[in-house]
Design an enzyme around this catalytic site. Structure first.
Site, short mmCIF file in Angstrom:
data_model
loop_
_atom_site.label_atom_id
_atom_site.label_comp_id
_atom_site.label_asym_id
_atom_site.label_seq_id
_atom_site.Cartn_x
_atom_site.Cartn_y
_atom_site.Cartn_z
N HIS A 14 4.62 8.31 -5.46
CA HIS A 14 5.15 9.04 -6.63
C HIS A 14 4.93 10.53 -6.41
O HIS A 14 4.33 10.96 -5.43
CB HIS A 14 4.52 8.55 -7.94
N CYS A 33 -0.24 17.22 -6.45
CA CYS A 33 0.47 16.03 -6.97
C CYS A 33 1.97 16.28 -7.07
O CYS A 33 2.74 15.33 -7.27
CB CYS A 33 -0.06 15.64 -8.34
N HIS A 39 3.39 11.54 -2.51
CA HIS A 39 2.13 10.98 -2.02
C HIS A 39 2.03 9.58 -2.64
O HIS A 39 3.00 9.13 -3.26
CB HIS A 39 0.94 11.89 -2.40
N HIS A 41 -0.57 5.81 -3.82
CA HIS A 41 -1.85 5.21 -4.22
C HIS A 41 -1.81 3.69 -4.06
O HIS A 41 -0.75 3.08 -4.10
CB HIS A 41 -2.14 5.53 -5.70
N ASP A 79 5.67 -2.62 -6.47
CA ASP A 79 4.95 -2.68 -5.20
C ASP A 79 5.82 -2.20 -4.03
O ASP A 79 6.97 -2.63 -3.87
CB ASP A 79 4.49 -4.12 -4.93
N HIS A 80 5.22 -1.31 -3.21
CA HIS A 80 5.93 -0.72 -2.08
C HIS A 80 7.20 -0.01 -2.54
O HIS A 80 8.22 -0.01 -1.85
CB HIS A 80 6.22 -1.77 -0.99
N GLU A 128 -5.41 4.52 -10.85
CA GLU A 128 -4.61 5.24 -9.85
C GLU A 128 -5.46 5.43 -8.58
O GLU A 128 -4.96 5.34 -7.46
CB GLU A 128 -4.22 6.59 -10.42
#
Lengths: 139, 139, 139, 139, 139, 139
Positions: A14, A33, A39, A41, A79-80, A128
């Site tokens: 994100h 950010c 980037h 998580h 996810d991914h 996060e």
């Protein structure tokens, strides 16, 4: 009343970026950010359901069913993925952990009622990082 | 000989994608890790240095200095970055955890000799998730 | 309303010792925690702020600012210190985890209002060990 | 008011099995958890007591005494045991984590009053696995 | 050479009991671990494979394939099972963590060669509890 | 050969201070770790023993006996103590984690031979914090 929790996880990219602002203001407010190339998580998601145990099973909710529901309705979509670009329910919203948690609440609250006679959604907790997390109770 | 370790962390986006292959082959081989809009992780990095303790300090290496070195030379380049796009030492390389660990070794090995008379780099351990990690010993 | 949390940590020495009592009574009540030469812990501190997200940022509070505030006002005073001897806000108080948590509340509550228009302090959670911890909600 | 917590653990075998049902219905409802030869877990138990700190000790409750109480009254009965066969207070009850947590509440609530003038039981939190847990507040 | 690890988990019941001995001797040697009605654990299993990364993928071994292999060949046989009664490869053996780890090695070593041209099994690490674990390197 | 590990913990105070140096030099070299009023940590200690399993028990070493030995010979001397002032085997030595680990080796190596026919000490791993740790293999 008992509170029953199930933890799932997903990995996503994100950035924090308000499109109504200049690039400079985004960097000023969000710092690294706001990196335009993203980037990401490893998110940990804890869903808590409250209710009285069913006397026949001893369960407020069957955690195998709850896990299956969370995976089908939430993890599959996140996810991914890229939270800003790939996720229908995040379109047009800030991709902050706070907003993701609120959207997960909206998805799961009615569906939990459909898999359990005894339980209702109590909270959505979203990590996060191991040091930064949010919790939402629906109001 | 004592082995001394310091853990640091960074958050980054990446995708697994071999540019010599078609998009279809990338998806076939890498699955959701090839998502073209990226995904990401909270990486944990453990650097281990081995040597005999300096009799005057009881240290193989000053962990405050080691932490500062790792942050300046590695974390600064990776944190809140895209491993495929933003990181000079990853240019032209597969952004797998294995390759990132090997590149971190190349950066840190000579520099550790410059901050410690008693220690040398022993291993680079890199967690992509709490369940997936790699370790590299330099050869 | 969303609850947003940030975890920080510090290492400190302390002993549990009531100066109004004899040494014998201190040892009887506090056991090894009364060791006159001190013992210590790696404390983990979790600060939770509650509020509605700012629609422009998606944040209840900027966690980078919250982290900076906690470090400047709390960690700086406690890290690598002796809770009984070195910490101005603990002077004349029992150095129990309960009392440290209450003092941290007093310091952070007003200051959080000064860095966030949307959030207010909800709780201070302090781990003395992974198995012993306290939580304080301000009243 | 401060909330003070102590974590203990035990290892036990159990199965989820309603004796009023056929074996087929048990397998249908409980899946692998109904395995007739049992399975087991490392349970983590967190007991939280709330109250105001005693001004003489800085304690809501002496955590050494609380730990001793939990071990004597709860862990002793559950550790290295079969929850369905070996535990007097589980006789005739479903061996679900929910029911175990409620039974632990019944045992500890009166006994905590007997070791602390300042604290009362607030909650029983029981982890069956790191991803599945329940919490009970006494009503 | 890089060492790549994947963690999986399973929940199982067992007891430590040598059938060649009297019940009294079993209790004397194994203590509560010999409880005839069983006890159980959440086991964590870490499989480490070593090799050079495939230049086309950056992988020593595809961790999705490794995870699938471990689940099909090992977890399926152990999860929600009784290690003494339900597991074909444990028949006639002591159900200690040491022996389980050695049996897992025998199963996985040849199969890993069949899913990776670049990697071979390096170690089997098995946690019985977070405080007790074993590691086996094949000889 | 199997490697079997047991984790124990202790809480202690210490400072890093070389009495042959001036106070200024100590502060320059050790920074906040030289605070004259001490600081402290929750130390985690992992002892690994290697050997072949006893065919009668499936054990390299009885982990209950190993735990009892570590507690009697090491934890008793270190827990709730000051590493510089209270610990006979640290007298006249730098209280760094490296040196503590080496001293623990000297104590445990011969004693492990006395409680196990099948195992010998392989390593002493000592965590000063979750991010800083050392490991010693006896030479």
């Amino acid at each position: 009343m008992i509170y029953v929790s199930r933890q799932e996880h997903f990995n996503a990219a994100h950035k924090l970026y308000n499109p109504a602002w200049s690039k400079e203001k985004n960097v000023e407010v969000f710092g690294p950010c706001a990196n335009e190339n993203w980037h990401g998580h490893n998110f940990d998601l804890i869903i808590t359901v409250k209710g009285n145990p069913d006397p026949e099973t001893g369960f407020v909710i069957d955690l195998k069913k709850l896990s299956k529901l969370i995976r089908a309705e939430v993890i599959e979509a996140l996810d991914h993925k890229n939270l800003n670009l790939d996720v229908p329910f995040m379109k047009g919203k800030m991709a902050s952990t706070e907003i993701v948690a609120q959207e997960i609440w909206k998805i799961l609250e009615p569906r939990i009622l459909s898999i359990s006679k005894f339980g209702e959604l109590h909270s959505v907790k979203l990590y996060e990082t191991p040091r930064n997390y949010v919790e939402y109770f629906g109001e």
